[in-house]
Design a protein around this motif. Structure first.
Motif, PDB file in Angstrom:
ATOM      1  N   UNK A  89       0.839  -1.195   0.000  1.00 23.06           N
ATOM      2  CA  UNK A  89       0.000   0.000   0.000  1.00 23.06           C
ATOM      3  C   UNK A  89       0.876   1.248   0.000  1.00 23.06           C
ATOM      4  N   UNK A  90       0.585   2.174  -0.898  1.00 24.87           N
ATOM      5  CA  UNK A  90       1.332   3.419  -1.009  1.00 24.87           C
ATOM      6  C   UNK A  90       0.402   4.594  -0.732  1.00 24.87           C
ATOM      7  N   UNK A  91       0.992   5.688  -0.283  1.00 27.12           N
ATOM      8  CA  UNK A  91       0.203   6.881  -0.003  1.00 27.12           C
ATOM      9  C   UNK A  91       0.248   7.837  -1.192  1.00 27.12           C
ATOM     10  N   UNK A  92      -0.745   8.679  -1.279  1.00 29.12           N
ATOM     11  CA  UNK A  92      -0.909   9.598  -2.402  1.00 29.12           C
ATOM     12  C   UNK A  92       0.335  10.457  -2.667  1.00 29.12           C
ATOM     13  N   UNK A  93       0.967  11.078  -1.649  1.00 27.78           N
ATOM     14  CA  UNK A  93       2.137  11.919  -1.940  1.00 27.78           C
ATOM     15  C   UNK A  93       3.278  11.151  -2.625  1.00 27.78           C
ATOM     16  N   UNK A  94       3.451   9.892  -2.262  1.00 24.99           N
ATOM     17  CA  UNK A  94       4.513   9.058  -2.867  1.00 24.99           C
ATOM     18  C   UNK A  94       4.207   8.837  -4.348  1.00 24.99           C
ATOM     19  N   UNK A  95       2.968   8.507  -4.636  1.00 30.02           N
ATOM     20  CA  UNK A  95       2.574   8.229  -6.020  1.00 30.02           C
ATOM     21  C   UNK A  95       2.588   9.511  -6.855  1.00 30.02           C
ATOM     22  N   UNK A  96       2.174  10.606  -6.264  1.00 23.43           N
ATOM     23  CA  UNK A  96       2.182  11.890  -6.972  1.00 23.43           C
ATOM     24  C   UNK A  96       3.613  12.266  -7.347  1.00 23.43           C
ATOM     25  N   UNK A  97       4.523  12.102  -6.395  1.00 21.87           N
ATOM     26  CA  UNK A  97       5.932  12.417  -6.651  1.00 21.87           C
ATOM     27  C   UNK A  97       6.498  11.509  -7.753  1.00 21.87           C
ATOM     28  N   UNK A  98       6.099  10.281  -7.753  1.00 23.21           N
ATOM     29  CA  UNK A  98       6.537   9.328  -8.779  1.00 23.21           C
ATOM     30  C   UNK A  98       6.120   9.799 -10.167  1.00 23.21           C
ATOM     31  N   UNK A  99       4.887  10.249 -10.296  1.00 24.62           N
ATOM     32  CA  UNK A  99       4.388  10.696 -11.597  1.00 24.62           C
ATOM     33  C   UNK A  99       4.972  12.048 -12.025  1.00 24.62           C
ATOM     34  N   UNK A 100       5.322  12.866 -11.056  1.00 23.49           N
ATOM     35  CA  UNK A 100       5.853  14.203 -11.382  1.00 23.49           C
ATOM     36  C   UNK A 100       7.342  14.172 -11.691  1.00 23.49           C
TER      37      UNK A 100
END
Length: 101
Positions: A89-100
């Protein structure tokens, strides 16, 4: 955009076009269900992001191609090539940073 993938051809058509986040999940997995809510929230902030949901049990070709052994697994692809992998399970800030990045 979040898109549920149902076959290998459909996956390849989308996964080979730029940056794509792939969520490999199982319908019986609690953390996978929670991650679904996180991804839906992420989509609101990043509507242009391409997010593919791949059912572990129904898409063996994709699971084998990327050697996914557990779920949830998040793959970041660039033109079909894996550039990053996160497990669990990952949190939104981690995934957002990954995409950015």
């Amino acid at each position: 955009m979040i898109k549920e993938i149902t076959n290998f051809e459909e996956f390849n058509a989308v996964a080979n076009q730029g940056k794509v986040l792939v969520d490999v999940y199982s319908k019986t997995c609690g953390p996978c269900k929670m991650l679904g809510f996180v991804l839906a929230d992420l989509e609101k902030d990043m509507p242009d992001a391409v997010i593919l949901k791949v059912d572990f049990d129904r898409n063996k070709e994709i699971v084998e191609k990327y050697d996914v052994a557990s779920y949830p697994t998040i793959l970041l692809l660039q033109d079909g090539e894996e550039v990053k992998r996160l497990k669990g399970l990952q949190q939104k800030p981690v995934l957002k940073q990954l995409l950015e990045a």
